[in-house]
Design an enzyme around this catalytic site. Structure first.
Site: not given
Ligand code: UDP
Length: 328
Positions: A116, A140
């Protein structure tokens, strides 16, 4: 190629499984269906199991003998990561280590990992290229960085070859309307804007209108999920062709503001998006967009369906009938 698609019943994983099948490869979906959907598994068998289940992984590798792994299986909701970090680390990091160990046990070398742009954290410069420092600002992003580092160590030791694909904002839906983005609760911009425009659940919130951007709202890089899926095929091919690991941004290179997205939604739906101007959401960077020079050069990657209009049209085609049945 036979490919084990971990998390292949999810939004992005299912698009990748479909793209594999369409070009004649064989996807085997491995998914615990905690967030994935059974109806998104149409292009190969489903192993309904958790990546933290060593015996289930062993059984899948033995039964299907995959040539490569696409690894989408993860907890992705940023806010939940802040509230339940241990569960996030367990699923995303311990789960991925179990996957790497299973690959080693079964002699499978190639893995494409869903990373990501959140691994970069606050941009020090834009557009973000792959050499930008990795300083994630939430749980995350830190779990995704930890897996990238484990992959790097394993690759250095000659155990595996990996592609870490750093997605920007995955969005849109398949053109034939069979797979789309649905989370419970929904936190993502485009589904929320479509919902508000459809008159469901009241106005949406615009998080922050006083950023130093062209219209005061955040800038993001929206990439159509079908383009993302193609990026995975290209990454698999590069890994198979040369034993060389790499990290690669997948975006369009174009920044679009939140208010521009709402304009596009209003045009597609034919009604303006009811909105409330709200405070900034914690941890939101003002601007994130990719330098995709490496993807273009190394993968021959070109976004084909990622204008904001096409993304919103496809998302609307997926959501509209579902909203209608929800309203009925
Ligand atoms: N956003 C918003 N309202 C919403 C959801 C998102 O204003 O209901 C904004 C959010 O602050 C961010 C952008 O839209 O600037 C994209 O958010 P999303 O959660 O879709 O993806 P992220 O960029 O956080 O991965």
């Amino acid at each position: 190629m036979k490919v084990l698609v971990l998390g292949g019943a999810g939004y992005i994983g299912a698009h990748a499984a479909k793209a594999l099948a369409r070009r004649g490869d064989q996807p085997v979906v491995f998914d615990n269906l905690s967030a994935g959907r059974r109806e998104f598994v149409k292009w190969g068998p489903l192993v309904e199991a958790d990546i933290r289940d060593r015996a289930a992984l062993d059984a899948a590798f033995r039964a299907y003998r995959p040539d490569a792994v696409l690894h989408f299986a993860a907890s992705i909701e940023v806010g939940i990561g802040e509230r339940e970090p241990v569960a996030f680390w367990e699923n995303n990091v311990a789960g991925s280590l179990g996957v790497l160990a299973a690959m080693q046990r079964h002699g499978c070398r190639n893995i494409v990992f869903s990373s990501t742009c959140a691994v970069y954290g606050e941009p020090e410069y834009l557009p973000l290229d792959e050499r930008h420092a990795r300083q994630p600002i939430n749980t995350y992003g830190r779990t995704k960085l930890a897996v990238e580092q484990a992959l790097e160590d394993a690759a250095r030791a000659g155990v595996i070859d990996f592609a870490a694909l750093r997605y920007f904002n995955a969005s849109g839906a398949s053109r034939d309307g069979d797979i789309g983005e649905e989370h419970e609760p929904e936190t993502h911009l485009i589904p929320n804007a479509l919902k508000a425009a459809a008159g469901i659940g009241g106005p949406m919130q615009v998080f922050g209108t006083n950023f130093a951007t062209r219209d005061g709202s955040c800038v993001r890089d929206f990439i159509h999920v079908d383009d993302l899926a193609v990026g995975h095929l290209l990454a698999l091919d590069r890994l198979a062709g040369r034993r060389e690991s790499f990290a690669c941004n997948l975006g369009t290179g174009q920044g679009v503001t939140v208010l521009e997205v709402l304009d596009a939604v209003g045009q597609v739906v034919g009604r303006p998006v009811p909105r409330l101007l709200a405070e900034r959401r914690q941890g939101d960077a003002p601007e994130l967009y990719a330098d995709i020079g490496f993807a273009r050069e190394a993968l021959r990657f070109t976004p084909r369906r990622s204008s904001i209009q096409e993304i919103v049209q496809d998302a609307w085609r997926y959501h509209e009938p579902r909203f209608r049945s929800e309203a009925a």
